[in-house]
Design an enzyme around this catalytic site. Structure first.
Site, PDB file in Angstrom:
ATOM      1  N   ASP A  35      -4.767  -1.161  -0.823  1.00 15.97           N
ATOM      2  CA  ASP A  35      -4.808  -2.536  -0.851  1.00 15.97           C
ATOM      3  C   ASP A  35      -3.458  -3.373  -0.609  1.00 15.97           C
ATOM      4  O   ASP A  35      -2.285  -3.775  -1.547  1.00 15.97           O
ATOM      5  CB  ASP A  35      -5.461  -2.703  -2.191  1.00 15.97           C
ATOM      6  CG  ASP A  35      -5.442  -4.258  -3.329  1.00 15.97           C
ATOM      7  OD1 ASP A  35      -4.853  -5.711  -1.618  1.00 15.97           O
ATOM      8  OD2 ASP A  35      -5.703  -4.758  -3.275  1.00 15.97           O
ATOM      9  N   PRO A  72       7.748  -2.655   2.835  1.00 17.12           N
ATOM     10  CA  PRO A  72       7.033  -1.417   2.323  1.00 17.12           C
ATOM     11  C   PRO A  72       5.679  -1.007   2.049  1.00 17.12           C
ATOM     12  O   PRO A  72       5.797   0.455   1.564  1.00 17.12           O
ATOM     13  CB  PRO A  72       7.138  -2.012   0.218  1.00 17.12           C
ATOM     14  CG  PRO A  72       7.339  -4.026   0.613  1.00 17.12           C
ATOM     15  CD  PRO A  72       7.437  -3.898   1.487  1.00 17.12           C
TER      16      PRO A  72
END
Lengths: 281, 281
Positions: A157, A164
């Protein structure tokens, strides 16, 4: 003051929403986090200026990242979410009675804390009180490297493949996920917009097919995401998302889903021609 | 000059597109018509300030208003489009070899003339040169009143139920359409966004069910329309859009469709729960 937030989906198009209030605005070591209130979509979370979720339409994303895999796997007991710090995916996972433990591994503790504080309808299951939920503030790659052969279902998810999350779209990562799954495990990952992100999809599905024997794409409509058409990758060691779908079990679920249902499960895999072509072998 | 056009989908949300050039701007006796150029979506037509179509995503709308009915009806020879002055629906209809005559009945001649001039990829079949296309600049209600029992398929390619199209969402109109269809005829009408227009859908489907024995909703994703999720009503005297679908004939079509395909035909009728609930009896 008439305040609007505009997310540019490219240099030349965007969505614009009226904003009435900023609930939080701050920077973690990973990214900029903003939570604002909007009259049309309720509270809205942004990471680095991109809409992650809104109270009004998050049900689509969270139904669709969680339920397809959980109704295909015959016994999803151990489930891991990588990313998903708003808690919406965990909320849907723990509605399945077969689930014994849902683990959240989110790199950014600030996202979890501020979601618990400002997005209670999403983060209710990650506030520390749920007996089936375990929380790790950690890098997903490091975590799964240390937890091989451990999970029935892993949901990736993540944000877009910039910042990142960039490593979460690469073949090395998918090999680690493959190893972290049990022998009949399933991974689902958000896979961007077929309309705007054809090249990302092409690379991502090539990387997935290098690792998993079964790789399919399915679609969902999310109004606040670029183009409104979003997609997920279903990558599996054993179960096919359509042929091995337990329609009966899905139809008998004892919870209401505002987007997902047992027919839509099948329809979601019936893609527009251009989306199919994005990921053609 | 950095120029953007923002269409508000409500008081509180909208889509915004960079605009480089205005190709036409003027008023007919019915409405304001603008055709502009955008870097992201190509040329874009607006009626009374609402996006009707863009060169980049019109393929979705026109595939989906035309092909489902034309692949369900076993012999669609006489086809009528009410509205649709940009020509996109007619373009798709005449790709079907079974079609003998495609009639366009558009109330606003200015839309047709300016589409032919500025949107040639849409309006190529309505420039007067196509042997299978007949053009009437006329009120759709008046036209079908005089053409009862005449058509195999009627497509209602209208604007929203405000302005000139308001009558095209009412029971009296559907009774006229029913009469204008042959005994096994099919009507398809655009039926707004399940996400934003629940009440319009509820009224429209109640009106349709008062007239037609078979009424189903199907969905398509259109990025420049409000919410990105759009829908169509399939109203039919005899053929069911799923049970009577000639999948074989659709699979063997000799033209490429960038959105429609024989699997997506079926998937389009598998609706999200909230969309089903909008039109529940």
């Amino acid at each position: 003051m008439d305040m609007w937030y505009t997310e540019k989906h490219s240099k030349n198009v965007g969505i614009t929403l009226r904003v009435t209030r900023t609930l939080f605005s701050g920077k973690s070591e990973f990214q900029q986090l903003d939570i604002v209130d909007t009259p049309e979509y309720g509270r809205m979370m942004l990471l680095d200026g991109l809409v992650m979720c809104t109270e009004r339409d998050e049900f689509v994303y969270h139904d669709m990242i969680a339920h397809p895999a959980l109704f295909v796997h015959p016994a999803p007991k151990q489930v891991l979410v990588i990313g998903g710090g708003d808690g919406g995916s965990i909320r849907e996972i723990v509605r399945h009675p077969e689930v014994e433990l849902a683990t959240l591994c989110e790199i950014d503790g600030l996202v979890v804390r501020k979601s618990v504080e400002h997005l209670p309808t999403l983060a209710g299951a990650i506030d520390g009180s749920h007996p089936k939920v375990k929380l790790h503030i950690d890098d997903g790659l490091a975590y799964i490297r240390e937890h091989q052969n451990a999970f029935d279902v892993i949901l990736v998810d993540s944000t877009d493949p910039i910042g990142p999350a960039v490593g979460l779209f690469e073949e090395d990562f998918y090999r680690l996920v493959f190893g972290a799954l049990k022998e009949d495990g399933i991974m689902v990952a958000q896979s961007e917009s077929p309309f705007y992100h054809a090249q990302i999809q092409r690379d991502m599905f090539r990387n997935l097919r290098a690792v998993f024997p079964i790789v399919e794409m399915y679609q969902a409509f999310i109004p606040t995401y670029p183009s409104g058409l979003w997609s997920f990758a279903f990558a599996s060691k054993k179960y096919h998302p359509v042929r091995d779908f337990d329609r009966e079990r899905a139809a008998k679920r004892d919870f209401h889903t505002k987007y997902y249902n047992e027919d839509l499960h099948l329809g979601a895999f019936m893609l527009p021609t251009f989306a199919r072509e994005n990921i053609a072998d």
